[in-house]
Design a protein around this motif. Structure first.
Motif, PDB file in Angstrom:
ATOM      1  N   VAL A 231       0.952  -1.355   0.091  1.00 25.22           N
ATOM      2  CA  VAL A 231      -0.103   0.029  -0.149  1.00 25.22           C
ATOM      3  C   VAL A 231       0.801   1.089  -0.116  1.00 25.22           C
ATOM      4  O   VAL A 231       1.488   1.780   1.118  1.00 25.22           O
ATOM      5  N   THR A 320      -1.950  -0.494  -4.988  1.00 22.34           N
ATOM      6  CA  THR A 320      -1.936  -1.739  -3.730  1.00 22.34           C
ATOM      7  C   THR A 320      -1.645  -2.904  -4.967  1.00 22.34           C
ATOM      8  O   THR A 320      -2.119  -3.058  -6.157  1.00 22.34           O
ATOM      9  N   ALA A 343      -9.535  -0.255  -0.326  1.00 26.09           N
ATOM     10  CA  ALA A 343      -8.677   0.746  -0.648  1.00 26.09           C
ATOM     11  C   ALA A 343      -9.513   2.108  -0.904  1.00 26.09           C
ATOM     12  O   ALA A 343      -8.910   3.260  -0.713  1.00 26.09           O
TER      13      ALA A 343
END
Length: 361
Positions: A231, A320, A343
Protein backbone atom coordinates in the motif's frame (compact mmCIF):
# COMPACT_ATOMS: atom_id res chain seq x y z
CA UNK A 1 2.99 13.50 -18.99
CA UNK A 2 4.84 13.19 -15.73
CA UNK A 3 5.59 9.71 -14.46
CA UNK A 4 2.69 9.54 -12.03
CA UNK A 5 0.30 10.51 -14.80
CA UNK A 6 1.94 8.22 -17.34
CA UNK A 7 1.35 5.19 -15.16
CA UNK A 8 -2.39 5.76 -15.27
CA UNK A 9 -4.36 3.50 -17.55
CA UNK A 10 -7.74 4.05 -19.00
CA UNK A 11 -11.43 4.41 -18.66
CA UNK A 12 -14.33 3.32 -20.77
CA UNK A 13 -16.04 5.48 -23.33
CA UNK A 14 -18.24 8.13 -21.73
CA UNK A 15 -21.34 6.66 -23.32
CA UNK A 16 -20.63 3.22 -21.89
CA UNK A 17 -19.19 3.99 -18.47
CA UNK A 18 -22.11 2.46 -16.61
CA UNK A 19 -21.57 -0.82 -18.38
CA UNK A 20 -17.89 -1.20 -17.52
CA UNK A 21 -17.43 0.47 -14.14
CA UNK A 22 -16.15 -1.83 -11.40
CA UNK A 23 -18.14 -0.59 -8.43
CA UNK A 24 -16.69 -1.79 -5.12
CA UNK A 25 -18.98 -3.84 -2.95
CA UNK A 26 -20.21 -2.37 0.35
CA UNK A 27 -17.76 -2.89 3.18
CA UNK A 28 -18.20 -6.05 5.21
CA UNK A 29 -17.86 -5.86 8.98
CA UNK A 30 -14.29 -7.15 8.75
CA UNK A 31 -13.45 -4.58 6.08
CA UNK A 32 -14.98 -1.81 8.17
CA UNK A 33 -12.77 -2.83 11.07
CA UNK A 34 -9.64 -2.78 8.88
CA UNK A 35 -10.46 0.68 7.50
CA UNK A 36 -11.28 1.98 10.97
CA UNK A 37 -7.89 0.84 12.24
CA UNK A 38 -6.09 2.40 9.26
CA UNK A 39 -7.82 5.76 9.60
CA UNK A 40 -8.05 6.02 13.40
CA UNK A 41 -4.64 7.65 13.69
CA UNK A 42 -4.29 9.97 10.70
CA UNK A 43 -1.37 12.40 11.03
CA UNK A 44 -0.96 15.69 9.20
CA UNK A 45 2.01 15.66 6.82
CA UNK A 46 3.54 18.63 4.99
CA UNK A 47 4.50 18.09 1.34
CA UNK A 48 5.66 21.07 -0.68
CA UNK A 49 3.26 23.85 0.30
CA UNK A 50 0.38 21.47 1.01
CA UNK A 51 -0.94 19.47 3.95
CA UNK A 52 -2.48 16.02 3.80
CA UNK A 53 -3.45 13.55 6.54
CA UNK A 54 -1.79 10.13 6.23
CA UNK A 55 -2.04 6.97 8.34
CA UNK A 56 0.13 7.65 11.38
CA UNK A 57 2.31 4.55 10.93
CA UNK A 58 3.22 5.43 7.33
CA UNK A 59 6.90 6.28 6.86
CA UNK A 60 7.85 9.10 4.48
CA UNK A 61 10.67 9.07 1.96
CA UNK A 62 11.50 11.40 -0.91
CA UNK A 63 13.52 14.32 -2.19
CA UNK A 64 13.26 17.84 -3.57
CA UNK A 65 14.71 19.80 -6.46
CA UNK A 66 14.87 23.54 -5.93
CA UNK A 67 16.50 26.06 -8.27
CA UNK A 68 17.96 23.14 -10.19
CA UNK A 69 19.62 21.67 -7.07
CA UNK A 70 18.63 18.16 -5.98
CA UNK A 71 18.21 17.86 -2.20
CA UNK A 72 18.24 14.61 -0.25
CA UNK A 73 18.08 14.14 3.50
CA UNK A 74 19.02 11.41 5.92
CA UNK A 75 18.49 11.17 9.66
CA UNK A 76 21.84 10.94 11.45
CA UNK A 77 23.83 12.32 14.35
CA UNK A 78 26.19 15.26 14.00
CA UNK A 79 29.16 12.95 14.59
CA UNK A 80 28.00 10.62 11.83
CA UNK A 81 27.63 13.60 9.49
CA UNK A 82 31.16 14.79 10.22
CA UNK A 83 32.48 11.28 9.59
CA UNK A 84 30.60 11.07 6.29
CA UNK A 85 32.00 14.40 5.10
CA UNK A 86 35.53 13.43 6.14
CA UNK A 87 35.28 10.11 4.29
CA UNK A 88 33.93 11.84 1.20
CA UNK A 89 36.76 14.37 1.25
CA UNK A 90 39.37 11.62 1.62
CA UNK A 91 37.86 9.70 -1.31
CA UNK A 92 37.77 12.77 -3.57
CA UNK A 93 41.35 13.75 -2.69
CA UNK A 94 42.54 10.21 -3.41
CA UNK A 95 40.96 10.19 -6.89
CA UNK A 96 43.49 10.98 -9.62
CA UNK A 97 42.50 12.37 -13.00
CA UNK A 98 43.48 10.62 -16.22
CA UNK A 99 44.82 13.91 -17.59
CA UNK A 100 46.95 16.78 -16.33
CA UNK A 101 44.08 18.60 -14.63
CA UNK A 102 42.79 18.25 -11.05
CA UNK A 103 39.89 16.01 -10.08
CA UNK A 104 38.93 17.88 -6.90
CA UNK A 105 38.92 21.64 -7.46
CA UNK A 106 37.52 23.03 -4.21
CA UNK A 107 36.59 21.83 -0.73
CA UNK A 108 35.80 23.59 2.52
CA UNK A 109 33.18 25.19 4.72
CA UNK A 110 30.23 26.63 2.84
CA UNK A 111 27.85 29.20 4.35
CA UNK A 112 26.24 28.80 7.76
CA UNK A 113 26.83 26.42 10.64
CA UNK A 114 27.69 22.76 10.02
CA UNK A 115 28.13 23.12 6.25
CA UNK A 116 30.71 21.85 3.80
CA UNK A 117 31.09 21.66 0.04
CA UNK A 118 33.08 20.05 -2.76
CA UNK A 119 33.56 20.92 -6.43
CA UNK A 120 34.92 18.05 -8.50
CA UNK A 121 34.72 16.46 -11.94
CA UNK A 122 32.39 13.60 -11.08
CA UNK A 123 34.35 10.73 -12.64
CA UNK A 124 37.82 10.37 -14.06
CA UNK A 125 36.27 9.93 -17.50
CA UNK A 126 34.62 13.35 -17.62
CA UNK A 127 35.93 16.27 -19.62
CA UNK A 128 38.02 18.73 -17.52
CA UNK A 129 35.30 21.36 -18.03
CA UNK A 130 32.73 19.32 -16.06
CA UNK A 131 31.99 20.32 -12.48
CA UNK A 132 29.88 18.64 -9.83
CA UNK A 133 28.98 20.77 -6.85
CA UNK A 134 28.11 18.91 -3.63
CA UNK A 135 26.87 20.67 -0.53
CA UNK A 136 26.52 19.09 2.93
CA UNK A 137 24.74 20.36 5.99
CA UNK A 138 23.66 18.94 9.34
CA UNK A 139 20.73 20.46 11.22
CA UNK A 140 18.28 19.20 13.84
CA UNK A 141 19.20 15.56 13.36
CA UNK A 142 19.23 15.51 9.56
CA UNK A 143 21.98 15.52 6.96
CA UNK A 144 21.31 17.45 3.76
CA UNK A 145 23.07 16.49 0.54
CA UNK A 146 22.78 18.98 -2.31
CA UNK A 147 23.96 18.29 -5.87
CA UNK A 148 24.07 20.19 -9.14
CA UNK A 149 26.15 20.01 -12.32
CA UNK A 150 28.01 22.93 -13.87
CA UNK A 151 30.77 23.64 -16.37
CA UNK A 152 33.95 25.70 -16.42
CA UNK A 153 35.57 26.37 -19.81
CA UNK A 154 38.11 28.77 -18.29
CA UNK A 155 39.99 26.25 -16.11
CA UNK A 156 41.50 24.86 -18.24
CA UNK A 157 41.02 27.50 -20.91
CA UNK A 158 38.93 26.17 -23.79
CA UNK A 159 37.75 29.52 -25.12
CA UNK A 160 39.35 28.86 -28.49
CA UNK A 161 36.65 26.27 -29.18
CA UNK A 162 33.96 27.69 -31.54
CA UNK A 163 31.07 26.37 -29.44
CA UNK A 164 32.53 27.89 -26.27
CA UNK A 165 33.00 31.26 -27.98
CA UNK A 166 29.24 31.41 -28.55
CA UNK A 167 28.49 30.96 -24.84
CA UNK A 168 27.58 34.04 -22.83
CA UNK A 169 28.67 32.39 -19.57
CA UNK A 170 31.85 30.38 -19.94
CA UNK A 171 32.11 29.39 -16.28
CA UNK A 172 28.83 28.40 -14.65
CA UNK A 173 30.37 26.95 -11.50
CA UNK A 174 30.51 30.18 -9.42
CA UNK A 175 26.85 31.01 -10.07
CA UNK A 176 25.63 27.52 -9.23
CA UNK A 177 27.90 27.34 -6.21
CA UNK A 178 26.27 30.53 -4.94
CA UNK A 179 22.83 28.92 -5.28
CA UNK A 180 24.01 25.87 -3.31
CA UNK A 181 25.56 28.07 -0.62
CA UNK A 182 22.36 30.10 -0.27
CA UNK A 183 20.26 26.96 0.10
CA UNK A 184 22.65 25.47 2.66
CA UNK A 185 22.38 28.61 4.75
CA UNK A 186 18.56 28.51 4.82
CA UNK A 187 17.69 24.80 4.97
CA UNK A 188 16.63 23.34 8.27
CA UNK A 189 15.92 19.82 9.47
CA UNK A 190 12.30 18.81 10.02
CA UNK A 191 10.62 15.72 11.46
CA UNK A 192 7.41 14.30 9.97
CA UNK A 193 5.34 15.88 12.74
CA UNK A 194 6.88 19.35 12.38
CA UNK A 195 4.38 21.51 10.46
CA UNK A 196 5.85 24.97 9.69
CA UNK A 197 3.70 28.08 9.92
CA UNK A 198 5.83 30.34 7.73
CA UNK A 199 6.13 30.55 3.95
CA UNK A 200 8.27 27.79 2.49
CA UNK A 201 8.62 24.32 1.04
CA UNK A 202 8.41 21.06 3.00
CA UNK A 203 10.14 17.90 1.85
CA UNK A 204 11.22 14.68 3.54
CA UNK A 205 13.39 15.61 6.52
CA UNK A 206 13.65 19.29 5.64
CA UNK A 207 12.12 22.72 5.15
CA UNK A 208 13.22 25.69 3.03
CA UNK A 209 11.81 29.04 4.18
CA UNK A 210 10.92 30.91 0.99
CA UNK A 211 8.01 32.86 -0.51
CA UNK A 212 6.02 31.25 -3.31
CA UNK A 213 8.06 31.05 -6.50
CA UNK A 214 9.05 28.90 -9.44
CA UNK A 215 11.67 26.20 -9.97
CA UNK A 216 10.71 23.90 -7.11
CA UNK A 217 9.43 20.35 -7.03
CA UNK A 218 8.90 17.83 -4.26
CA UNK A 219 8.53 14.06 -4.57
CA UNK A 220 7.38 12.05 -1.57
CA UNK A 221 6.30 8.51 -0.87
CA UNK A 222 4.53 6.98 2.13
CA UNK A 223 4.43 3.30 3.01
CA UNK A 224 4.06 1.03 6.02
CA UNK A 225 7.35 -0.76 6.73
CA UNK A 226 5.87 -3.55 8.87
CA UNK A 227 2.62 -4.61 7.22
CA UNK A 228 0.66 -3.74 4.08
CA UNK A 229 3.93 -2.94 2.35
CA UNK A 230 2.23 -2.93 -1.03
CA UNK A 231 0.00 0.00 0.00
CA UNK A 232 2.13 2.82 -1.38
CA UNK A 233 1.32 6.52 -1.68
CA UNK A 234 3.24 8.65 -4.19
CA UNK A 235 3.01 12.45 -4.07
CA UNK A 236 4.38 15.12 -6.41
CA UNK A 237 3.97 18.89 -6.30
CA UNK A 238 5.43 21.79 -8.27
CA UNK A 239 4.29 25.25 -9.41
CA UNK A 240 6.15 24.68 -12.69
CA UNK A 241 4.09 21.78 -14.04
CA UNK A 242 1.15 22.95 -16.16
CA UNK A 243 -0.88 20.20 -17.81
CA UNK A 244 -3.06 20.60 -20.91
CA UNK A 245 -5.60 18.10 -19.59
CA UNK A 246 -6.89 16.61 -16.36
CA UNK A 247 -6.72 13.17 -14.77
CA UNK A 248 -10.35 12.43 -15.56
CA UNK A 249 -10.13 13.68 -19.15
CA UNK A 250 -6.98 11.64 -19.67
CA UNK A 251 -8.90 8.61 -18.41
CA UNK A 252 -11.21 8.93 -21.41
CA UNK A 253 -8.45 9.20 -24.01
CA UNK A 254 -7.87 6.51 -26.61
CA UNK A 255 -4.37 5.93 -25.25
CA UNK A 256 -5.67 5.33 -21.74
CA UNK A 257 -8.51 3.09 -22.89
CA UNK A 258 -6.06 0.89 -24.78
CA UNK A 259 -3.72 0.70 -21.77
CA UNK A 260 -6.52 -0.30 -19.39
CA UNK A 261 -7.72 -2.97 -21.80
CA UNK A 262 -4.19 -4.37 -22.03
CA UNK A 263 -4.11 -4.63 -18.22
CA UNK A 264 -7.55 -6.24 -18.09
CA UNK A 265 -8.60 -3.32 -15.95
CA UNK A 266 -11.87 -1.73 -14.93
CA UNK A 267 -12.87 1.72 -13.74
CA UNK A 268 -13.84 2.11 -10.13
CA UNK A 269 -14.58 5.85 -10.23
CA UNK A 270 -13.55 9.01 -11.99
CA UNK A 271 -14.51 12.69 -12.21
CA UNK A 272 -14.28 16.09 -10.54
CA UNK A 273 -13.63 16.43 -6.81
CA UNK A 274 -14.21 19.47 -4.61
CA UNK A 275 -11.61 19.75 -1.88
CA UNK A 276 -10.82 22.46 0.65
CA UNK A 277 -10.55 25.44 -1.68
CA UNK A 278 -9.14 23.26 -4.45
CA UNK A 279 -10.58 21.87 -7.66
CA UNK A 280 -9.28 18.43 -8.49
CA UNK A 281 -10.05 15.39 -10.63
CA UNK A 282 -9.50 11.75 -9.82
CA UNK A 283 -9.43 8.34 -11.48
CA UNK A 284 -9.64 5.05 -9.63
CA UNK A 285 -9.19 1.71 -11.41
CA UNK A 286 -8.45 -1.96 -10.69
CA UNK A 287 -6.22 -4.00 -13.00
CA UNK A 288 -3.46 -6.53 -13.45
CA UNK A 289 -0.19 -5.55 -11.78
CA UNK A 290 3.48 -6.48 -12.33
CA UNK A 291 3.96 -10.06 -11.19
CA UNK A 292 0.57 -11.14 -12.65
CA UNK A 293 -1.42 -10.27 -9.55
CA UNK A 294 -4.20 -7.71 -9.40
CA UNK A 295 -4.50 -4.48 -7.47
CA UNK A 296 -5.75 -0.90 -7.46
CA UNK A 297 -4.32 2.35 -8.82
CA UNK A 298 -5.99 5.54 -7.63
CA UNK A 299 -4.89 9.03 -8.73
CA UNK A 300 -5.92 12.60 -7.99
CA UNK A 301 -4.52 15.95 -9.14
CA UNK A 302 -5.25 19.57 -8.28
CA UNK A 303 -4.46 22.78 -10.18
CA UNK A 304 -3.67 20.70 -13.25
CA UNK A 305 -4.26 23.40 -15.85
CA UNK A 306 -3.83 26.44 -13.59
CA UNK A 307 -0.52 25.71 -11.84
CA UNK A 308 1.58 28.71 -10.80
CA UNK A 309 3.36 29.83 -7.59
CA UNK A 310 0.09 30.81 -5.89
CA UNK A 311 -1.66 27.58 -6.96
CA UNK A 312 0.98 24.86 -7.31
CA UNK A 313 0.19 21.58 -9.06
CA UNK A 314 -0.36 18.59 -6.77
CA UNK A 315 -0.79 14.93 -7.65
CA UNK A 316 -1.12 11.81 -5.53
CA UNK A 317 -1.35 8.12 -6.36
CA UNK A 318 -2.25 5.11 -4.24
CA UNK A 319 -1.13 1.70 -5.47
CA UNK A 320 -1.92 -1.71 -4.01
CA UNK A 321 -0.89 -5.20 -5.04
CA UNK A 322 1.77 -6.21 -7.53
CA UNK A 323 5.41 -7.07 -7.06
CA UNK A 324 7.96 -4.95 -5.21
CA UNK A 325 11.54 -5.25 -4.08
CA UNK A 326 11.57 -5.52 -0.28
CA UNK A 327 15.00 -5.55 1.41
CA UNK A 328 16.67 -6.53 -1.85
CA UNK A 329 14.25 -9.35 -2.68
CA UNK A 330 11.19 -9.26 -4.93
CA UNK A 331 8.00 -9.94 -3.02
CA UNK A 332 4.65 -10.62 -4.67
CA UNK A 333 1.47 -9.24 -3.10
CA UNK A 334 -1.31 -11.36 -4.55
CA UNK A 335 -3.95 -10.79 -3.38
CA UNK A 336 -3.19 -7.21 -2.37
CA UNK A 337 -3.21 -6.21 1.30
CA UNK A 338 -6.45 -4.27 0.77
CA UNK A 339 -9.60 -5.20 -1.10
CA UNK A 340 -10.83 -2.60 -3.59
CA UNK A 341 -13.61 -1.61 -1.17
CA UNK A 342 -11.08 -1.09 1.63
CA UNK A 343 -8.74 0.82 -0.67
CA UNK A 344 -11.56 3.18 -1.76
CA UNK A 345 -12.53 3.87 1.84
CA UNK A 346 -8.92 4.58 2.80
CA UNK A 347 -8.46 6.74 -0.32
CA UNK A 348 -11.50 8.85 0.50
CA UNK A 349 -10.36 9.32 4.10
CA UNK A 350 -6.93 10.56 3.01
CA UNK A 351 -7.39 12.33 -0.32
CA UNK A 352 -10.22 14.56 0.94
CA UNK A 353 -7.91 16.10 3.56
CA UNK A 354 -5.68 17.79 0.96
CA UNK A 355 -5.40 21.52 1.56
CA UNK A 356 -2.94 24.37 1.11
CA UNK A 357 -0.86 24.90 4.25
CA UNK A 358 -1.84 28.14 6.01
CA UNK A 359 0.95 30.68 5.51
CA UNK A 360 2.75 28.48 2.96
CA UNK A 361 2.89 31.11 0.25
Amino acid sequence: MRKTRATLAVACLILTVAACDHKPAPLSQQEKQIVTELTANLKTRCVGRYLIDMPGEAVESGYAKIQGVSIETKAMTEDAWRQEVAQREAALKATKSRDAYPFLYEAGKARGENTYYFIHRGTIYNDPSRRYIEGYKWDRGYRFLLKIEAYDYLHPDQTDEPIVQKMTVKNGAPGKSAVVFSLLEKLRGRSQDDIPTEAGVCFTGGFLPAPAGNDEEVNAGFFNPTHMRDVIWSVFTSPDLLEDTTVSRHADSAEARAALKAMNGKDVRKGAVELSGLKATEWLYESLKPGDGRGDTFSIAANETTSRPATPYFSMELSTGGQYKVQGQFEKFDPPSLTTSEAVALWDAVSRTLRLRPGAL
